[in-house]
Design a protein around this motif. Structure first.
Motif, PDB file in Angstrom:
ATOM      1  N   GLY A   1       0.806  -1.205   0.000  1.00  0.00           N
ATOM      2  CA  GLY A   1       0.000   0.000   0.000  1.00  0.00           C
ATOM      3  C   GLY A   1       0.841   1.257   0.000  1.00  0.00           C
ATOM      4  O   GLY A   1       0.623   2.184  -0.800  1.00  0.00           O
TER       5      GLY A   1
ATOM      6  N   ILE B   1       1.176   0.814  -4.302  1.00  0.00           N
ATOM      7  CA  ILE B   1      -0.148   1.266  -4.729  1.00  0.00           C
ATOM      8  C   ILE B   1      -0.303   2.767  -4.596  1.00  0.00           C
ATOM      9  O   ILE B   1      -0.926   3.428  -5.446  1.00  0.00           O
ATOM     10  CB  ILE B   1      -1.238   0.504  -3.946  1.00  0.00           C
TER      11      ILE B   1
ATOM     12  N   HIS C   1       0.444   4.905  -7.645  1.00  0.00           N
ATOM     13  CA  HIS C   1      -0.453   4.793  -8.804  1.00  0.00           C
ATOM     14  C   HIS C   1       0.304   4.419 -10.084  1.00  0.00           C
ATOM     15  O   HIS C   1       0.196   5.095 -11.110  1.00  0.00           O
ATOM     16  CB  HIS C   1      -1.230   6.093  -9.013  1.00  0.00           C
TER      17      HIS C   1
ATOM     18  N   SER D   1      -5.795  -2.571  -7.794  1.00  0.00           N
ATOM     19  CA  SER D   1      -5.520  -1.138  -7.722  1.00  0.00           C
ATOM     20  C   SER D   1      -5.443  -0.494  -9.101  1.00  0.00           C
ATOM     21  O   SER D   1      -5.382   0.727  -9.215  1.00  0.00           O
ATOM     22  CB  SER D   1      -4.205  -0.893  -6.963  1.00  0.00           C
TER      23      SER D   1
ATOM     24  N   SER E   1      -3.184  -1.641 -11.782  1.00  0.00           N
ATOM     25  CA  SER E   1      -1.856  -1.706 -12.388  1.00  0.00           C
ATOM     26  C   SER E   1      -1.619  -3.059 -13.038  1.00  0.00           C
ATOM     27  O   SER E   1      -2.147  -4.078 -12.583  1.00  0.00           O
ATOM     28  CB  SER E   1      -0.763  -1.496 -11.330  1.00  0.00           C
TER      29      SER E   1
END
Length: 278
Positions: free
Chosen positions: A119, A123, A126, A162, A164
Motif C-alpha cells: 500500500g 499502490i 499509482h 488497484s 496496475s
C-alpha cells in the motif's frame, strides 16, 4: 521447471565469475531468444498509458537485486537502467511518452515483508506497471513455500485490483541459489501464480542461465564474488532484455488495435465515452 547446472554448473559459473573480476569488458551482448524473455500476458494498462501519452510510471518492487546490491552505484541498478532503456525504445511506439521507474527494493526482504508494504510503497504511487522481483530470499532461508505461494497470489491480486499491470520476476541464476534444491519449487510456484492470475512473468533465471551457457557477457561477470548478487553488466543486460520484452508486448497490442476500424483508440473505450482512464 527442469533443473539447470547442478554441482558442475555451479562450480563453472562461480569459477567464471571469479576469473572475470577486474576485467575491462566491452559492452556485452544481452540478446536472448524472443520467446525466452516474452512476458506471456498482455500489459493492458501499460498499453493504455502509451495510447494516452504522458508519463509511464513503473514501480520496481523487490529485495536486494532490485535495490541494486552488487552494482557499483545506484545509477547502475536494474530499475535505473530500465528507465533509460525504455526511454530509448518507447517513443518509437508512442511518440511523446516519458518513463519513470521508482525503485522500491529493500535488501533482505521476503514475500510477506514486501506484501506488507504494498500500500505505502507501490499502490500509493499509482503505477501503470509493477515489476515484482520475488522468491530468492525465501529459497535461501527455508524449503517450505506454502505461505509464500499464498502471499504472492494475494499481493498480485491487490496490485491488479488497484489498476496496475503486474510482471513477476523470478530468481537469479547464481551459485548460492543453485546450491538450494528447493529453487525449482519456487520457480514453479511463481510461474503458476503468473499463469493462473494472468499476469506477466519475466524468467530471469532462464535468461541468466542463457547468458552463462553462451558466455555472451564475458569477460564481464554475471554474478558478484558473493555468489548471489548481480553486477553492473548483468543488471544492465537484465534492464535491456526486460525493456525489450515490455516494449515488444506494448507494440503488439498497439498494432492489433491499429488494425481495428476505430484504430488505436480501441485501447481506450472509456476515454471515448468521456470518462478519463488512469
Amino acid at each position: 521447471m527442469k533443473g539447470r547446472g547442478g554441482s558442475g554448473g555451479l562450480a563453472a559459473l562461480l569459477a567464471a565469475t571469479l576469473a572475470a573480476q577486474g576485467a575491462a569488458a566491452a559492452p556485452p551482448d544481452c540478446a536472448v531468444p524472443p520467446g525466452l524473455a516474452a512476458l506471456g500476458a498482455p500489459l493492458a494498462h501499460t498499453a493504455r498509458r502509451l495510447d494516452q501519452g504522458g508519463v509511464l510510471r513503473i514501480v520496481a518492487l523487490g529485495s536486494s537485486s532490485t535495490a541494486g546490491f552488487g552494482a557499483s552505484s545506484a545509477a547502475m541498478s536494474y530499475p535505473s537502467r530500465l528507465q533509460q532503456e525504455l526511454a530509448s525504445r518507447l517513443p518509437g511506439i508512442a511518440p511523446g511518452i516519458s518513463v519513470m521507474v521508482l525503485n522500491r527494493g529493500v535488501g533482505g526482504q521476503r514475500v510477506g515483508e514486501e506484501v506488507a508494504r504494498l500500500g505505502r510503497d507501490v499502490i500509493a504511487a499509482h503505477p501503470d506497471l509493477v515489476i515484482w522481483q520475488v522468491g530468492t530470499n525465501a529459497v535461501l532461508r527455508r524449503d517450505d513455500f506454502t505461505a509464500d505461494a499464498a502471499m504472492i497470489r494475494r499481493g498480485v491480486a491487490a496490485i491488479k485490483a488497484s489498476g496496475s499491470d503486474v510482471v513477476l520476476m523470478d530468481l537469479q541464476y547464481a551459485p548460492r541459489v543453485l546450491a538450494r534444491p528447493s529453487y525449482q519449487k519456487m520457480e514453479q510456484l511463481i510461474a503458476a501464480a503468473a499463469r493462473d492470475l494472468r499476469v506477466g512473468l519475466f524468467r530471469r533465471f532462464a535468461v541468466m542461465a542463457r547468458w552463462a551457457e553462451t558466455g555472451q557477457l564475458a569477460p564481464a561477470p554475471i554474478v558478484a564474488p558473493d555468489g548471489l548478487h548481480m553486477t553492473d553488466a548483468s543488471y544492465g543486460c537484465l534492464a535491456a532484455d526486460l525493456a525489450e520484452a515490455i516494449a515488444g508486448n506494448a507494440e503488439q497490442r498497439v498494432r492489433r488495435a491499429a488494425l481495428r476500424p476505430e484504430g488505436a483508440g480501441a485501447l481506450l473505450p472509456a476515454a471515448r465515452n468521456g470518462v478519463q482512464t488512469r
